[in-house]
Each structure stands twice: as structure tokens, then as C-alpha cells.
Design an enzyme around this catalytic site. Structure first.
Site, PDB file in Angstrom:
ATOM      1  N   VAL A   1      21.844  63.088  14.796  1.00  0.00           N
ATOM      2  CA  VAL A   1      21.280  63.374  13.475  1.00  0.00           C
ATOM      3  C   VAL A   1      21.896  62.475  12.414  1.00  0.00           C
ATOM      4  CG1 VAL A   1      20.919  65.759  14.174  1.00  0.00           C
ATOM      5  CG2 VAL A   1      22.956  65.170  12.847  1.00  0.00           C
TER       6      VAL A   1
ATOM      7  N   VAL B   1      20.382  53.748  17.645  1.00  0.00           N
ATOM      8  CA  VAL B   1      19.929  53.746  16.256  1.00  0.00           C
ATOM      9  C   VAL B   1      20.908  54.502  15.352  1.00  0.00           C
ATOM     10  CG1 VAL B   1      18.061  54.389  14.676  1.00  0.00           C
ATOM     11  CG2 VAL B   1      17.525  53.477  16.938  1.00  0.00           C
ATOM     12  N   LYS B   2      21.412  55.645  15.837  1.00  0.00           N
ATOM     13  CA  LYS B   2      22.360  56.422  15.036  1.00  0.00           C
ATOM     14  C   LYS B   2      23.649  55.652  14.776  1.00  0.00           C
ATOM     15  CE  LYS B   2      24.798  59.511  13.004  1.00  0.00           C
ATOM     16  NZ  LYS B   2      25.190  60.820  13.539  1.00  0.00           N
ATOM     17  N   LEU B   3      24.180  54.989  15.793  1.00  0.00           N
ATOM     18  CA  LEU B   3      25.423  54.249  15.616  1.00  0.00           C
ATOM     19  C   LEU B   3      25.245  53.102  14.637  1.00  0.00           C
ATOM     20  CD1 LEU B   3      26.709  54.223  19.308  1.00  0.00           C
ATOM     21  CD2 LEU B   3      27.594  55.578  17.400  1.00  0.00           C
TER      22      LEU B   3
ATOM     23  N   THR C   1      27.045  62.592  18.007  1.00  0.00           N
ATOM     24  CA  THR C   1      27.118  61.135  18.003  1.00  0.00           C
ATOM     25  C   THR C   1      28.043  60.732  19.136  1.00  0.00           C
ATOM     26  OG1 THR C   1      26.761  61.033  15.617  1.00  0.00           O
ATOM     27  CG2 THR C   1      27.706  59.087  16.661  1.00  0.00           C
TER      28      THR C   1
END
Length: 295
Positions: A125, A174-176, A100
Site C-alpha cells: 500500500v 512499484v511500491k519500492l 512492503t
């Protein structure tokens, strides 16, 4: 794939080791691994991986290299720093960052690698360490379409959901946002749990009833039921300091987009307070203790 690919994996921590193990066991290629800690290297050697002595050795041996690192500074150093992947890499090599990381660093790394004919994809992930062990992660990929199709079979060894989000950096976007929403949810659930219990409702009954209504969520079913209710906040899971890092990255992204996030700022302050109370290494739902007044 008619020929097995030479693979590399750098960063064998909480998530990296099980991800790498699943890729190694899938027998999709020869795996070379590197980490600063000896333990995961020894365990992965037993699974059939080869130990490298340096980042440079991985760079010289592998065609596709996966990274799972603590955060942006480490990613930038491993890719762009002295004796790093850029310095030792070659044209056509693919670097897949599963950490990340700030969007700006992902795009900076991609641009630098591209000048040498190397290819970058961000593939952070989501889900838990147990999901990493089970190979049931969700992975969000930022890359061009050809790169996505090339790396997808390898990611499939670690995940049940793989989403192509767009160009480089969009996987991190999108992950954050995923982590920002999760952390905000955990703060709200900790508040609800404390308020409900003090108002005379059994906490387990409260949680079970909320899970049957519109308050149901992944955070309630996992972070509340598996951590807050049994008061299980282990070290070596997704610790408070890691959660603080991730929401800080999300707030940087919000600022870059010209958006204020009061809820995100409040969640970040709660994590910082939790860390200051001595819980920085513990699984971040430990923030419950601060809301209960134990911190």
C-alpha cells in the site's frame, strides 16, 4: 459475491489495523484477526472481528488471508516458517501480502505456496496512515489476472486506487520505487526549506510558493506542510527505521537490475544518520533536524 467469504488478517499495526477495520466494516465476510499486541485485537473485536490465538488458527479458518507486517523477515516467517501459513494452509487458499517486502521474498513465498495449490498476491500500500483510516490508499498488486479480480472487492474497502501491476512481485517493485522517490523528495525538500530560510525567505511563504510551481509534489503538500512546517514528527507514523528498510529494499532491487542509484544511496545515508541521532522511531521527515544541524 453471493456468499460472504471467510477472511483473515495478520498484522494489526500502524497500517494493518485501519485497513482491517475498513474491510471488517464493509461486511464482505467474517473476519478472523491475529497480532502479538492485545490492543488492536480488542478494538477489532468491538468492530465485529473474531480473535485468533495463532497464525495457524487464522490459516485454518480463512479462505483469503491478508498480511500487514513490518518487513521481509516477518513475511517469510509467517508464510514459510514453523506453524506458518504454508504448513497450515490448504489448496485454493489465497494469501495477500500488503506489507512492503523484497521482491525476491514475494516470489519465493509464491513458489512455495504454489506447490501446495495455494495462491499468493503481493499488494503493498501507498499513502499515509490517515489514508488507511479513511480507506483512500493506493494499492499495487502483483498476481495473475484471476486472483486480482478475486481480491479486488476486498482491497476496495481500503483503497480508492487499485492497480494490477503484473505478475507476482511487480506490486512490490512499484511500491519500492514509490517509496524510494518519496524519500529522495523529502530529503531534497528538507534541504530546500533550510537553505531558503537561512537565505532570508519565510519558510511558509517558500512552501506555498513552491506548491504553485513545478516544484509542487505530494511530498511537499503532505510531508512538508503537515510535518516539517509544524515540526510534527510523531512516533507510530512511518518511522525513520521503516523508511530506511524500504529504501534498502529498493537499492537491492536496483542492484539486481544492474542499476546504480547514487540519489538513493545518499537518501539512505541520511536516514541512517537520522536514526543514529536517536530519531529511528519518529516520522521520517524528522531528518530535517539533521539537515538543520540539530542532530
Amino acid at each position: 459475491m453471493t456468499e460472504k467469504t471467510q477472511l483473515g488478517f495478520i498484522g494489526l499495526g500502524v497500517m494493518g489495523e485501519p485497513i482491517c477495520r475498513n474491510m471488517t466494516n464493509a461486511d464482505l465476510g467474517s473476519m478472523t484477526v491475529f497480532d502479538l499486541a492485545d490492543g488492536p485485537l480488542t478494538r477489532l473485536e468491538a468492530d465485529g472481528a473474531s480473535r485468533a490465538k495463532s497464525v495457524a488458527e487464522v490459516a485454518k479458518s480463512a479462505r483469503i488471508i491478508f498480511l500487514s507486517l513490518p518487513g521481509g523477515p516477518e513475511v517469510e516467517s509467517i508464510i514459510l516458517g514453523k506453524d506458518g501459513l504454508l504448513e497450515n494452509g490448504r489448496k485454493g487458499q489465497i494469501i495477500v501480502d500488503m506489507s512492503t517486502c523484497p521482491v525476491a521474498i514475494a516470489r519465493k513465498a509464491a513458489a512455495a505456496l504454489d506447490e501446495k495449490g495455494m495462491i499468493f498476491a503481493d499488494a503493498p500500500v501507498a499513502r499515509t496512515r490517515q489514508a488507511a483510516i479513511d480507506g483512500t490508499l493506493s494499492i499495487m498488486v502483483g498476481s495473475d489476472e484471476e486472483t486480482f479480480e478475486t481480491i479486488r472487492p476486498y482491497l476496495a474497502a481500503a483503497a480508492t486506487d487499485i492497480t494490477h501491476c503484473g505478475g507476482v512481485g511487480t506490486g512490490q517493485v512499484v511500491k519500492l520505487l514509490n517509496n524510494m522517490l518519496l524519500i529522495q523528495s523529502v530529503v531534497a525538500l528538507a534541504e530546500a526549506l533550510t537553505i531558503g530560510e537561512r537565505a532570508g525567505v519565510d519558510r511558509e511563504l517558500l512552501v506555498e510558493t513552491l506548491s504553485k510551481g513545478s516544484a509542487d509534489s505530494f511530498a511537499l503538500r503532505n510531508h512538508v506542510k503537515k510535518a516539517m512546517l509544524p515540526r510534527n514528527f510523531p512516533v507510530g507514523a512511518f518511522g525513520t527505521d521503516y523508511a530506511t528498510k524500504d529504501i534498502a529494499y529498493a537499492l537491492e532491487l536496483a542492484a539486481d537490475a544492474g542499476v546504480t542509484s547514487p540519489a538513493g544511496e545518499l537518501a539512505k545515508k541520511m536516514l541512517e544518520k537520522t536514526s543514529a541521532a536517536g530519531y529511528g522511531a519518529e516520522y521520517f521527515p524528522v531528518l530535517l533536524k539533521l539537515i538543520e544541524g540539530e542532530g
